[in-house]
Design an enzyme around this catalytic site. Sequence first.
Site, PDB file in Angstrom:
ATOM      1  N   GLU A  91     -16.485  40.579   8.069  1.00  0.00           N
ATOM      2  CA  GLU A  91     -17.219  40.585   9.454  1.00  0.00           C
ATOM      3  C   GLU A  91     -16.927  39.028   9.640  1.00  0.00           C
ATOM      4  O   GLU A  91     -17.949  38.453  10.382  1.00  0.00           O
ATOM      5  CB  GLU A  91     -18.394  41.030   9.612  1.00  0.00           C
ATOM      6  CG  GLU A  91     -18.026  42.520   9.646  1.00  0.00           C
ATOM      7  CD  GLU A  91     -19.278  43.122  10.163  1.00  0.00           C
ATOM      8  OE1 GLU A  91     -20.066  44.203   9.469  1.00  0.00           O
ATOM      9  OE2 GLU A  91     -20.014  42.540  11.182  1.00  0.00           O
ATOM     10  N   GLY A  92     -15.720  38.351   9.531  1.00  0.00           N
ATOM     11  CA  GLY A  92     -15.607  37.039   9.623  1.00  0.00           C
ATOM     12  C   GLY A  92     -15.759  36.392   8.664  1.00  0.00           C
ATOM     13  O   GLY A  92     -17.120  36.101   8.104  1.00  0.00           O
TER      14      GLY A  92
END
Lengths: 385, 249
Positions: free
Chosen positions: A363-364
């Site tokens: 998620e990043g």
Amino acid sequence: MDYLFDDFQKELIKQANRIGREKVKPLAAEYDREGTFPKKLIKVFAEAGFYTIYIPEEYGGIGRGILDLVLVTEEISRFCGGISLAVAATALGTFPIIIGGNEEQKKKYLPELAAGESIAAFGLTEPAAGSDAGKIQTRAVKKGDKYILNGTKVFITNGGNARINTIIASTDPERGTRGATAFIVEEGMPGFRYGKMEDKMGIRASSTAELIFEDCEVPVANRIGEEGQGFMVAMKTLDKSRPGVAAQALGIAQGAFDLACEYAKTREQFGQSIIKFQAIQFMLADMATQIEASRAMLYATSRMIDNGIDDVAKESSMCKIMASDTAMQVTTDAVQIFGGYGYMRDYPVEKMMRDAKITQIYEGTNQILRMVIARQLIKDITRHT
Amino acid sequence: MKIAVLVKLVPDSEAQIKLNADKSWIETRDISWVMGPYDEYAIEEALKTAGDKGGEVTVISYGDEQAVDGLRKALAMGVHNAVRVKREGEQDLLGTANALAEALKDNGYDLIFTGFKANDDDCAAIGTMVGTLLDIPVITEVSKLEVGEGNVRAERDIEGGREIIEASMPCVITAQKGLNEPRYASLKGIMMAKKKQIEEVVVTHTESRIEMAGLNYPPERAAGKVVGEGAEAVPELVRLLREEAKVIE
């Protein structure tokens, strides 16, 4: 620290902690070893209403917010950072429908998700489009009342078990991120299948799969928002879900810290328990401080989101970096405090260290999130000068 | 079918129990209170029975304001109504049973469930006393139950076997582990339970006939004694077990 929870949140924490202790803890080691997807526990989570938290009341939810979801994710993650994804990643797969879906889509999909009858997954990442999400190659071409999808998504959490998949595909490759569009793809739609199921270092009780689209037919009615809004939907989704990763990381850290404290108290060397040694005390003090700092930032960010503050890219990135780096540091130190035992599979802390690593990556990555933060800082600076 | 469940909050089993300053009671300040685990079996069985046969479940607790928390926990699990029987002063077990029986009688309950004991004082008395005061059958420590038309068939573990008991309704069933797997309260249930009205009942109390004289910690265990090592220590160990500890003859 007292975070001034309301009565409902106090009950929710107790309930999630109890379910974690009674249902998740006894299965965590086995599911990690075997890589078992926690179908059995999804039933328990559904019964307890964990999937209702973030869904509006009119669609079968209880219309609470990110903070409540964060609290449940944190409590479950204390006992298993993989099993907790059955809740957190379903929220991630559901947010695009809540954020960008129309009334028909909400009516059609949210009630079964709230009831936990189905779980969801979110598909953005591709082999050649990780941090550079604008480079997605999955194509969606409109043909009559259908879109034809072709391409492959990788590393999709809950993949292979999610009936409902929210997918970002390109309807106009020339426009890059502005040509991306979000779709709801149901399991069983023609041309949609699962590829490789990944064998992972950690979070092994969570499934991670390839989603393959070969002339996959998706009704136009399943397009979320308009063509070209996919990237915006994805970014808004990630802003909201990033606190969930931070919560997972925080829970893993707290779980490892609890075990390290208990062990330091009972383990004796040189005729006394090792917690009497300053070397251990300083480690525990640092661990506790990092955990509390991560928690404070996470809860504050969650409350911003719940109070309708839209632009939280910076804060949600900060709390994800903070909590995941804390999880990695704290679990590493927990293994250190356990000494040789900590390195052995018979003890739970090595699993926590393996589980922690992914929170710095997905998620990043924490690197790309620093870019997100910097971008916002530059905006702020320009605004003030 | 009208079903009643009698419940009580007990200290969390992980709580560290300490006595208060004058040793008249336990220090309650830092204790987190949970539904008695056996009462949870009782609630689950009541809900299951009402689900199968149709009917309403009313949860009843005797006590002060704190009893309300227990009632809300039961409401969150799905029971339909909640009644608090107001406590007056300190009551002995019979006084508590009497107050509950007063609240139950004339209300036409077909079945009354409760945990076979509350795992704080471990008295295991209330269910039996309430049934006796109401003059209806009582089956204790039930681990399997079938509810028929006007009668029940219950199974309970006894030394070396299982006892099967039939009784006519109304009757009291006290729940033992194994009866079922209690459901978790749903978040929606917890939310709704906060809004539900809790009925308060005042009953005539009997005079308490016993008085708490005091509480004390169990005596600390003396440290063990190492007699020696290996086989040569065995005769001395046997001698001490026989002559000092007097556990063998």
